[in-house]
Write a protein that holds these residues in place. Sequence first.
Motif, PDB file in Angstrom:
ATOM      1  N   GLY A 285      38.994  85.570  39.262  1.00 22.74           N
ATOM      2  CA  GLY A 285      38.126  85.082  38.187  1.00 22.74           C
ATOM      3  C   GLY A 285      36.860  84.488  38.774  1.00 22.74           C
ATOM      4  N   GLU A 286      35.997  83.970  37.922  1.00 21.56           N
ATOM      5  CA  GLU A 286      34.738  83.399  38.387  1.00 21.56           C
ATOM      6  C   GLU A 286      34.972  82.088  39.124  1.00 21.56           C
ATOM      7  N   THR A 287      34.207  81.872  40.185  1.00 19.63           N
ATOM      8  CA  THR A 287      34.347  80.633  40.967  1.00 19.63           C
ATOM      9  C   THR A 287      34.078  79.408  40.102  1.00 19.63           C
ATOM     10  N   ALA A 288      33.224  79.559  39.086  1.00 10.43           N
ATOM     11  CA  ALA A 288      32.884  78.438  38.205  1.00 10.43           C
ATOM     12  C   ALA A 288      34.101  77.949  37.428  1.00 10.43           C
ATOM     13  N   ALA A 289      35.119  78.818  37.298  1.00 10.75           N
ATOM     14  CA  ALA A 289      36.333  78.451  36.555  1.00 10.75           C
ATOM     15  C   ALA A 289      37.525  78.355  37.502  1.00 10.75           C
ATOM     16  N   ALA A 290      37.285  77.819  38.710  1.00 13.63           N
ATOM     17  CA  ALA A 290      38.306  77.790  39.762  1.00 13.63           C
ATOM     18  C   ALA A 290      39.589  77.089  39.316  1.00 13.63           C
ATOM     19  N   GLU A 291      39.453  75.914  38.702  1.00 15.91           N
ATOM     20  CA  GLU A 291      40.645  75.154  38.310  1.00 15.91           C
ATOM     21  C   GLU A 291      41.423  75.865  37.212  1.00 15.91           C
ATOM     22  N   SER A 292      40.707  76.463  36.283  1.00 19.26           N
ATOM     23  CA  SER A 292      41.354  77.219  35.214  1.00 19.26           C
ATOM     24  C   SER A 292      42.134  78.400  35.789  1.00 19.26           C
ATOM     25  N   LEU A 293      41.579  79.017  36.814  1.00 17.01           N
ATOM     26  CA  LEU A 293      42.244  80.152  37.471  1.00 17.01           C
ATOM     27  C   LEU A 293      43.579  79.709  38.077  1.00 17.01           C
ATOM     28  N   GLY A 294      43.557  78.535  38.724  1.00 14.18           N
ATOM     29  CA  GLY A 294      44.785  77.996  39.304  1.00 14.18           C
ATOM     30  C   GLY A 294      45.846  77.726  38.247  1.00 14.18           C
ATOM     31  N   GLN A 295      45.420  77.166  37.136  1.00 11.38           N
ATOM     32  CA  GLN A 295      46.353  76.882  36.039  1.00 11.38           C
ATOM     33  C   GLN A 295      46.938  78.171  35.464  1.00 11.38           C
ATOM     34  N   GLN A 296      46.085  79.183  35.288  1.00 13.35           N
ATOM     35  CA  GLN A 296      46.537  80.462  34.729  1.00 13.35           C
ATOM     36  C   GLN A 296      47.553  81.143  35.640  1.00 13.35           C
ATOM     37  N   LEU A 297      47.301  81.093  36.958  1.00 13.37           N
ATOM     38  CA  LEU A 297      48.239  81.724  37.884  1.00 13.37           C
ATOM     39  C   LEU A 297      49.581  81.001  37.880  1.00 13.37           C
ATOM     40  N   ALA A 298      49.531  79.674  37.749  1.00  8.42           N
ATOM     41  CA  ALA A 298      50.779  78.902  37.676  1.00  8.42           C
ATOM     42  C   ALA A 298      51.597  79.331  36.453  1.00  8.42           C
ATOM     43  N   GLY A 305      59.665  83.445  36.460  1.00 10.90           N
ATOM     44  CA  GLY A 305      60.876  82.789  36.940  1.00 10.90           C
ATOM     45  C   GLY A 305      60.688  81.607  37.861  1.00 10.90           C
ATOM     46  N   ALA A 306      59.433  81.173  38.050  1.00 11.84           N
ATOM     47  CA  ALA A 306      59.181  80.032  38.946  1.00 11.84           C
ATOM     48  C   ALA A 306      59.842  78.755  38.444  1.00 11.84           C
TER      49      ALA A 306
END
Length: 320
Positions: A285-298, A305-306
């Motif tokens: 995703g865009e670097t400007a939305a870095a934290e959102s990207l981390g949340q989405q991947l989680a 199954g995590a």
Amino acid sequence: MSVSSPSRTIRIGSRKSQLALVQTHWVQAELQKHFPEITFEVEAISTQGDKILDVALAKIGDKGLFTKELEVGMLSRETDLAVHSLKDLPTNLPEGLMLGCITTRVNPADALVVNSKHQGQSLETLPEGAVIGTSSLRRLAQLRHHFPHLAFKDVRGNVNTRLAKLDAGEYDGIILAVAGLERLGMSDRIHQVIPPEISLHAVGQGALGIECREGDTEILEVIKVLEDIPTRDRTLAERAFLRELEGGCQVPIGVNTSIEGENLTLIGMVASLDGQTLIKDQMTGETAAAESLGQQLAHKLRQQGADAILAEIFAQIQRQ
């Protein structure tokens, strides 16, 4: 008092370990170059994590294990900022404190260091039953997954202590961070840089995080000169991923990030302690939305199954 005041002294908190002091003195020297009119003093402080060396990290938990005393120093205004290995800094900070700056990341990979009798060996070629030392469940789970024929044993202490135990023959090999060995001038001890395909690194590994008081614009103005934007974006995505999974040092969560143009790619992994189950995925995703990207991947890993893996790990730790 303004930043430019010639009588200004800024006090930097640091752990007492050799690596921590090397890192803090680097920050001190860099800040001194940018602000020659300010005096920068280093205050070395012992943390709980430095004192408890006979218990596995997973058993004592890690929330603030290497940071709490440094944070107390800032909140009581004995110090103005603290330098941390970013991987040691919890994703949720105490009220009144903030992550003010993230420095340029050096190689975040893990490294294999072997006893002299295994000179030239790698993880792939070590004999069955070879004993590998690590205090990280993240490393343990991934290496168990890929190399079930190896034996694993906890190892604590600073880098020099761990290397001494290795050289004395207590272990056939140990796993350390490439960054720490390089910063200590010990690159020659690295026998194998472990590729991300085998071991995703810890959140924030290879970068330094400078913590300070919230709203302290004077200190923020000073430390921001050391901020590296690509490292900031990568590690904020990693920390958001970890925060969303509510994991810490005692949970096998690994990451890898890269930036191409305006896009950031985050790879994330959650594994069971025995290495039998390993869930890995990635998002771009865009670097400007870095934290959102981390949340989405989680959330993506949770759907795969995590949650079940993490619940079992927390239950196992509580039973110990």
